[in-house]
Design a protein around this motif. Structure first.
Motif, PDB file in Angstrom:
ATOM      1  N   ARG A  60      -4.886  84.844   3.517  1.00  0.00           N
ATOM      2  CA  ARG A  60      -6.270  84.541   3.263  1.00  0.00           C
ATOM      3  C   ARG A  60      -6.564  85.085   2.107  1.00  0.00           C
ATOM      4  NH1 ARG A  60      -9.727  81.371   6.455  1.00  0.00           N
ATOM      5  NH2 ARG A  60      -8.331  80.560   8.192  1.00  0.00           N
ATOM      6  N   ARG A 119       1.072  88.048   7.955  1.00  0.00           N
ATOM      7  CA  ARG A 119       0.048  87.384   7.240  1.00  0.00           C
ATOM      8  C   ARG A 119      -0.416  88.083   5.914  1.00  0.00           C
ATOM      9  NH1 ARG A 119      -3.250  83.396  11.483  1.00  0.00           N
ATOM     10  NH2 ARG A 119      -3.643  82.444   9.508  1.00  0.00           N
ATOM     11  N   THR A 123       2.366  82.521   3.581  1.00  0.00           N
ATOM     12  CA  THR A 123       2.285  83.451   4.971  1.00  0.00           C
ATOM     13  C   THR A 123       1.259  82.969   5.724  1.00  0.00           C
ATOM     14  OG1 THR A 123       1.080  85.111   3.612  1.00  0.00           O
ATOM     15  CG2 THR A 123       3.303  85.575   3.552  1.00  0.00           C
ATOM     16  N   ARG A 124       0.624  81.919   5.291  1.00  0.00           N
ATOM     17  CA  ARG A 124      -0.608  81.528   5.993  1.00  0.00           C
ATOM     18  C   ARG A 124      -1.455  82.782   5.821  1.00  0.00           C
ATOM     19  NH1 ARG A 124      -0.638  80.537  11.660  1.00  0.00           N
ATOM     20  NH2 ARG A 124       0.795  82.237  11.949  1.00  0.00           N
TER      21      ARG A 124
END
Ligand SMILES: *Cc1c(COP(=O)(O)O)cnc(C)c1O
Ligand SMILES: [Zn+2]
Length: 418
Positions: A325, A266, A322-323
């Motif tokens: 943030r 991620r 990639t999910r």
């Protein structure tokens, strides 16, 4: 050791260009170009042991780089930087498996070297006769060093707020160094567009140059190898135009396509709260970022951008896939992170310390778990912006005169700073 790259392809209209065509952006629609590789073919012929026996530099994974002829390679030994466990930072922010990739260890003390070894090698291959770029400091130093090595004359425009240290480094490589002042960044963009139109200048700006981000793919290969051929759970990257982040994404996707990795990490993009266009777009669920913020209002000089190239679409795509943030951090959070990293023996500029500020924030929100394997990419050396240290320690230094009476109290058991 030949490249598996086959051509360049436009993100938008899918037009194709050859690897020996000195093109910057798509001639048809102006879209960004990306190198495409025959990963299926490479999967058949790749000798992994042979690859891993090569020197640990950006050029180790030669097949996944777009240079056609090795005679044009321009290298200063970039990449292969150490991945270090950060126990003290980890204890302070509640992460047991926090590591940092110390890219201040590169030839010009920033991660930009990974990208310029590729783009300048390609420029040599393409027969480029004059190089030109503008910079807040680190890109200019790296560009100038590689262009000098390649014997291609170059001109670097430096933003007028770059530090003396960065300007000094650009100058020493012998390129023409010019200070650039402006009222708004739109002015700069207009001037650069005009220069390209009138002079047909070949460009090295990230993404406008189709090759620079190819060098950042090496992060993925190195992290995978350093972690015992495993993929970390999270990789945290400072983002301005997002070359590092996009390179990470592309590199891990290649490892997956080659059957070497089973998943992607991620990805986290960090930006200063003063100019976080990507964070803003990410939080609103948008695929394009709009101009936002004031880059000069933060100490994070190397990631000050209010309008990422291509509307930040590549970065937002990588985060969604990639999910990931996107996190904004304040100057004071970056200064605190600099002090924490110092305790683990790392001296980085605020634009790199921001990754630790982001890790702390995501850990405190419970988004990153205490046992997650986390890597912060430390993109640049603190020596490029030493004045930030005075902000980390505003209380100033102690002074003594050379007398034992003044020295003695400092050396009593409680005297040290820990
Ligand atoms: C250039 C730079 C960045 C940002 O790189 P992008 O590829 O534009 O996102 C981050 N950190 C440092 C130290 C830099 O010099
Ligand atoms: Zn196009």
């Amino acid at each position: 050791m030949t490249t598996a790259a086959t051509h360049l392809e436009c993100d938008d209209c899918r037009a194709r260009y050859g690897l020996l065509d000195p093109v910057n952006t798509c001639r048809g629609c102006g879209g960004l170009l990306d190198a495409v590789y025959d990963l299926e073919g490479l999967r058949q012929r790749l000798d992994l042991d042979a690859v891993l026996r090569r020197p640990n530099t950006v050029w180790r994974w030669r097949e996944l780089l777009p240079l056609v002829d090795d005679n044009h390679r321009v290298t200063l030994g970039e990449g292969g930087s150490p991945l270090l466990m950060c126990e003290r930072v980890g204890e302070a922010i509640g992460l047991r498996r926090l590591a940092a990739k110390n890219d201040a260890m590169n030839p010009t003390a920033s991660f930009k070297d990974r990208s310029f070894t590729i783009s300048v090698s390609k420029a040599k291959e393409l027969g480029v006769r004059l190089g030109f770029t503008y910079t807040s400091g680190n890109a200019g130093a790296s560009f100038a060093a590689y262009m000098a090595k390649a014997r291609i004359p170059s001109v670097v425009l430096v933003k007028d707020w770059a530090t003396r240290e960065k300007i000094a480094m650009i100058r020493i490589y012998g390129c023409r160094t010019v200070i650039l002042s402006y009222d708004s960044f739109a002015e700069v963009t207009r001037m650069l567009e005009e220069a390209v139109k009138r002079l047909g200048i070949y460009q090295f700006v990230l993404f406008i140059n189709p090759y620079r981000h190819e060098g950042y793919k090496s992060y993925a290969y190195e992290l995978w190898n350093d972690l015992g051929r495993r993929v970390p759970d999270w990789v945290i990257q400072p983002v301005s135009n997002g070359g590092g982040l996009y390179g990470l994404w592309k590199g891990f996707r290649e490892l997956k396509a080659l059957g070497l990795a089973d998943r992607l990490p991620r990805l986290v993009a960090c930006q200063p709260t003063a100019s976080p266009p990507i964070v803003r777009a990410f939080e609103a669920g948008k695929t394009v970022a709009e101009r936002f913020g004031d880059p000069r209002a933060s100490i994070a000089q190397s990631i000050g951008s209010d309008a990422p190239i291509g509307g930040g679409r590549r970065i937002l795509r990588a985060l969604a896939d990639t999910r990931g943030r996107a996190v904004a951090a304040t100057d004071s959070a970056m200064l605190e992170a600099m002090a924490l990293l110092g305790r683990d023996g790392l001296f980085v500029e605020p634009s790199s310390a921001i990754t630790v500020a982001a890790a702390k924030q995501l850990a405190s929100e419970g988004i990153i778990g205490p046992e997650d394997r986390v890597v912060c990419i430390l993109t640049g050396s603190g020596l490029k912006q030493p004045a930030a240290v005075d902000q980390v320690f505003p209380q100033g230094l102690e002074h003594i005169h050379a007398r034992i009476e003044e020295l003695e109290p400092l050396l009593l058991p409680t005297g040290g700073e820990g």
